[in-house]
Design an enzyme around this catalytic site. Structure first.
Site, PDB file in Angstrom:
ATOM      1  N   ARG A 278     -12.351   0.294 -18.704  1.00  0.00           N
ATOM      2  CA  ARG A 278     -11.196   1.193 -18.294  1.00  0.00           C
ATOM      3  C   ARG A 278     -10.295   0.851 -17.143  1.00  0.00           C
ATOM      4  NH1 ARG A 278     -14.369   6.730 -16.868  1.00  0.00           N
ATOM      5  NH2 ARG A 278     -14.036   6.506 -14.736  1.00  0.00           N
TER       6      ARG A 278
ATOM      7  N   GLU B 141     -20.186  11.306 -23.929  1.00  0.00           N
ATOM      8  CA  GLU B 141     -19.265  10.246 -23.396  1.00  0.00           C
ATOM      9  C   GLU B 141     -20.050   9.129 -23.613  1.00  0.00           C
ATOM     10  OE1 GLU B 141     -18.644  10.819 -18.984  1.00  0.00           O
ATOM     11  OE2 GLU B 141     -20.676  11.582 -18.817  1.00  0.00           O
TER      12      GLU B 141
ATOM     13  N   ARG C 207     -16.352  18.286 -10.272  1.00  0.00           N
ATOM     14  CA  ARG C 207     -17.015  16.933  -9.790  1.00  0.00           C
ATOM     15  C   ARG C 207     -17.612  17.210  -8.317  1.00  0.00           C
ATOM     16  NH1 ARG C 207     -11.500  15.609 -11.271  1.00  0.00           N
ATOM     17  NH2 ARG C 207     -11.230  14.368 -13.203  1.00  0.00           N
TER      18      ARG C 207
ATOM     19  N   ASP D 189     -14.907   7.739 -20.775  1.00  0.00           N
ATOM     20  CA  ASP D 189     -16.014   6.802 -20.749  1.00  0.00           C
ATOM     21  C   ASP D 189     -16.275   6.752 -22.329  1.00  0.00           C
ATOM     22  OD1 ASP D 189     -16.765   6.270 -18.333  1.00  0.00           O
ATOM     23  OD2 ASP D 189     -17.925   7.669 -17.838  1.00  0.00           O
TER      24      ASP D 189
ATOM     25  N   HIS E 292       0.826  -1.095  -0.006  1.00  0.00           N
ATOM     26  CA  HIS E 292       0.042   0.014  -0.097  1.00  0.00           C
ATOM     27  C   HIS E 292       0.818   1.258   0.015  1.00  0.00           C
ATOM     28  CE1 HIS E 292      -3.607  -2.390   1.830  1.00  0.00           C
ATOM     29  NE2 HIS E 292      -3.705  -2.394   0.448  1.00  0.00           N
TER      30      HIS E 292
ATOM     31  N   ARG F 240     -20.541  19.773 -12.887  1.00  0.00           N
ATOM     32  CA  ARG F 240     -21.214  18.514 -13.284  1.00  0.00           C
ATOM     33  C   ARG F 240     -22.279  18.291 -12.046  1.00  0.00           C
ATOM     34  NH1 ARG F 240     -17.570  13.524 -14.729  1.00  0.00           N
ATOM     35  NH2 ARG F 240     -17.388  13.505 -12.434  1.00  0.00           N
TER      36      ARG F 240
ATOM     37  N   CYS G 199     -12.634  16.827 -21.367  1.00  0.00           N
ATOM     38  CA  CYS G 199     -12.165  17.169 -20.071  1.00  0.00           C
ATOM     39  C   CYS G 199     -11.932  15.569 -19.484  1.00  0.00           C
ATOM     40  CB  CYS G 199     -13.573  17.392 -19.355  1.00  0.00           C
ATOM     41  SG  CYS G 199     -15.002  16.318 -19.359  1.00  0.00           S
TER      42      CYS G 199
END
Length: 802
Positions: A724, A690, A555, A714, A445, A591, A761
């Site tokens: 993806r 997208e 976002r 996307d 990690h 968005r 974007c």
């Protein structure tokens, strides 16, 4: 007849074992050897291809048992299985029995014509006779059929094979412990393949020490009022992979170099500087005895609660900085705070030995860390640092100084045995230019976090300890975090060359930053907007400092994550307003909520979907949760009083979805109007491009919106039918694929026909090679990571190479 395969690092050892087995069984036994590497197999190591050939040679329909000597032999054998067809793979068993004893026992049992699983059990029990004869004091495994003595009442059991390619490592173990904790039942697990256990299903440390690998057979025993429900749920959960992808690629084993010492790269980048040795500060909790045991119990519980709260806050901060996937590293760590095995050990020492909470807890943690370090699985051994990290956090809550933060007097490289995730989050990249870990590995990690923070690092440098000892003479080094190379005390010419290159890079970055507030104009006079993708107020401030022409993608998911309920309208309004104000009048494209897919919000209780990326996400979710959507739209409109705010709807696939979204926005406006709450109207509304269906109909959508923004991540995923997040398909996930570029060109053409601006974007916008293609297609704006803006603006201003 069942075949036997002997896998060893040593050809000589394997051939000797083969000779011994055949001496007891006769030459008719189908037995093959896969051992050693090199042209004549004389070098130590294992080869997955040779193991595959050996299996195919001895397996003729009755199955085959594969015995391995140690370490990477196991990973090589597991890799070989991946190349078998499913039918044959079901007839193969990997056996962790002692190599010599297991081989003899398995050979004899196979020669008698026994079935595969009987041979496996015979091999696993091969050591018992020797242990009994020598009166070995080590505990032996309880027979698989025996119920756990501590369990009360009716005991229900089931057996299940673990499907996870990487085995029961920390994160699936954490998820399993969480599931088990939800039932009113005493649940125990035993690894029937290795004989380890039983342990409590609620104990993360216990689950990990089972060393359950892919296809190991587990026995789950449960008692209590919800025993049957627990077994049913755990069976379904394990069958589904415990939250891990079942097509995950098993990492190739790291072989020990037989020549000069070899390190591995764990975080790419070039770093040069003087070596510093911060060392490991010894942890010595106070030794005073206690009198009030109950009060000390409470001290420990309070410390665990305090640590959990602090870790939740750290996880929320990391989510904003690095994304949810990286921050989830701390989810498994937090489960340690509820681990009954650790807590019971600490409480027992408090009660029986009158140790204070800090000393008792540290003993329990240290013992667990040592058990991890002694495991055969390299992936699991690397998790010892995580356990150590949690232990230190609790000590701090108990008032014990741990001095975890690593500081050095001047910029340079640090040499450490390993780093905990907590230490990585506190590293100052301005001072610590690179990290050399004497242990550790790519899958730890800490390595994941180092990569996220962009700090070059190498690991497995333990054999270099002698030349790396601190001395009065400063040692310089160059490390390559991609290849794992390290050069100690480089000559003057090499050092000057590297330092010149890095100085040029820093100078170039400083110049780009200085020029970042200026517009990005191409040599032929086109003005390209370079905006930022942000997910927090801090991101917005960084964007403004780096010369962003605006925010091309805000976002809003950050407002909804890491909490137990949706944010209120006022809370959303305040957060959005602060971001708009931070841009000082520059445009901000907000968005609407893009939850679902890989962004789960537990409090919404979204149903499990076979393919969440093709399910109820983004605008589809919002149109099904109108109250949630209505609240967000009201907040966005209210925040628009602070500056130039625009609204963008994600994942629009049909005209009906866009029309419904616009209708909901109008309702939000009307409700604010009725309540006489100040807000601008109308506001510019755009949509994400997208989904291929929207791209194909871009000319129809253009008259309905004020702008398009292309989400290349996307759009590429949906156009090429490539997940993806699937690392095995990364070579196909290419935004420069002609099919994707054709759709982008179609979108731009339709937009410009209606005088609409078009932005990119997705992540591809910050890649100069991709950006050049987008600019050639006529894109108007590129939106990206804030720190990439100065360099991209400079790239746009430069003439294209001849």
């Amino acid at each position: 007849m069942v075949g036997i395969v002997l896998v060893s690092h040593s050809r000589a050892l394997a051939e000797a074992a083969r000779k011994l087995v055949l001496a007891m069984t006769g030459d008719e036994l189908p037995l093959a050897v896969a051992a050693g590497t090199g042209d004549d197999r004389s070098e130590l190591g294992t080869d997955a291809t040779e193991i595959l050939t050996a299996i195919q040679t001895v397996e003729t329909g009755d199955g085959a048992l594969v015995l391995m000597d140690m370490g990477s032999a196991i990973l090589s054998a597991e890799t070989a299985l991946d190349f078998l067809d499913e039918d044959q793979r079901q007839r193969i068993r990997l056996c962790s029995a002692p190599f010599i004893e297991g081989a003899v026992a398995a050979g004899v049992s196979a020669k008698l014509g026994n079935p595969l699983d009987d041979i496996l059990r015979e091999a696993m029990g091969a050591l018992h006779q020797k242990q009994d004869h020598l009166h070995d004091t080590e505990p032996t495994a309880t027979p698989a059929s025996a119920p756990t003595p501590e369990m009360q009442g009716e005991i229900l059991t089931l057996r299940i094979a673990l499907p996870n390619p990487l085995g029961l490592h920390a994160r699936p173990a954490a998820r399993l412990a969480q599931e088990a904790a939800a039932f009113k039942a005493d649940i125990r697990l035993r690894n029937l393949t290795s004989g380890k256990g039983p342990i409590s299903a609620r104990s993360l440390t216990g689950l990990v020490t089972l060393e359950a690998r892919n296809r190991h057979e587990l026995e789950i025993a449960a008692s209590g009022p919800e025993a049957q429900a627990a077994l049913d749920r755990l069976k379904a959960f394990i069958d589904a992979g415990l939250g891990d992808p079942l097509d995950e690629t098993v990492p190739a084993p790291v072989e020990k170099a037989t020549g000069p010492a070899r390190t591995i790269g764990i975080s790419s980048g070039l770093a040069v500087g003087r070596l510093f040795f911060p060392g490991e500060s010894a942890i010595e909790p106070p030794a005073q005895a206690i009198e009030d045991v109950k009060a000390e119990y409470k001290r420990l519980q309070d410390a665990l609660t305090q640590t959990r709260t602090r870790m939740q806050q750290e996880m929320a901060a990391l989510t904003r900085q690095l994304g949810k996937a990286k921050a989830e590293i701390f989810s498994a760590q937090m489960l340690v705070l509820d681990d009954p095995q650790l807590i019971e050990k600490a409480e027992s020492r408090m009660a029986c030995q009158k140790e204070n909470a800090a000393r008792a807890w540290w003993f329990a943690i240290s013992e667990a860390v040592q058990s991890y370090l002694q495991l055969n699985d390299e992936l699991l051994r690397q998790r010892a640092a995580d356990l150590h990290d949690v232990g230190l956090a609790v000590l701090r809550s108990l008032g014990v100084a741990t001095n975890e933060k690593i500081e050095i007097p001047e910029p340079g490289l640090i040499v450490v045995r390993d780093l905990t995730p907590g230490q990585v989050t506190q590293l100052d990249p301005e001072k610590i230019r690179g990290v050399i870990c004497l242990e550790g590995g790519k899958t730890s990690h800490s390595a994941i976090l180092l990569r996220s923070r962009g700090i070059p690092a190498i690991a497995q440098a333990g054999s270099l300890i002698p030349p790396l000892r601190p001395s009065t003479t400063p040692t310089m080094a160059i490390i390559n975090g991609a290849s794992g190379e390290i050069q100690l005390d480089p000559d003057k010419a090499t050092l000057e060359k590297i330092e010149t290159e890095q100085a040029a890079q820093r100078e170039r970055a400083a110049l780009e930053k200085k020029e970042s507030a200026k517009p990005a104009v191409t040599p032929d006079g086109r003005h390209i907007e370079v905006a930022a993708n942000v997910g927090s107020l801090a991101d917005a401030q960084t964007a403004y400092e780096n010369g962003a022409d605006g925010i091309g993608l805000l976002r809003t998911e950050f407002l909804f994550m890491d909490r137990d309920s949706a944010p209120s309208e006022d809370e959303q309004t305040e957060s959005l307003r602060a971001i708009v104000e931070a841009m000082h009048g520059k445009p901000v494209v907000v968005r609407t909520l893009d939850a679902g897919g890989d962004k789960d919000l537990p409090y919404l209780n979204l149903p499990q979907e076979e393919n969440p990326f093709l399910g109820v996400r983004a605008i589809r979710l919002c149109l099904r949760r109108r109250e949630l959507f209505h609240t967000q739209l009201r907040a966005i409109l209210r925040a628009a009083t602070a500056g130039d705010l625009r609204i963008m709807f994600p994942m629009i696939a049909t005209m009906g979805e866009l029309q419904e979204a616009n209708a909901e926005l109008a309702k939000a406006h009307e409700s604010l109007l009725a309540e006489k709450i100040d807000h601008p109207w109308p506001v510019p509304v755009g949509m994400m491009m997208e989904v291929p269906s929207a791209a194909m109909l871009a000319a129809d959508f253009a008259p309905e919106v004020k702008f398009f923004s292309i989400g290349t991540n996307d759009l590429t995923q949906y156009t090429l039918a490539v997940d993806r997040g699937n690392t095995a398909l990364q070579d196909l996930s290419d935004p420069m694929n002609p099919a994707v570029l054709s759709l982008i060109e179609r979108i731009i053409h339709a937009a410009h026909a209606h005088q609409l601006p078009v932005a990119i974007c997705g992540e591809a916008g910050s890649d100069p090679a991709c950006a050049a293609k987008f600019l050639a297609l006529g894109i108007d704006e590129l939106s990206m990571n804030p720190r990439a803006i100065p360099g991209m603006k400079q790239f746009i201003r430069q003439p294209a190479p001849a």
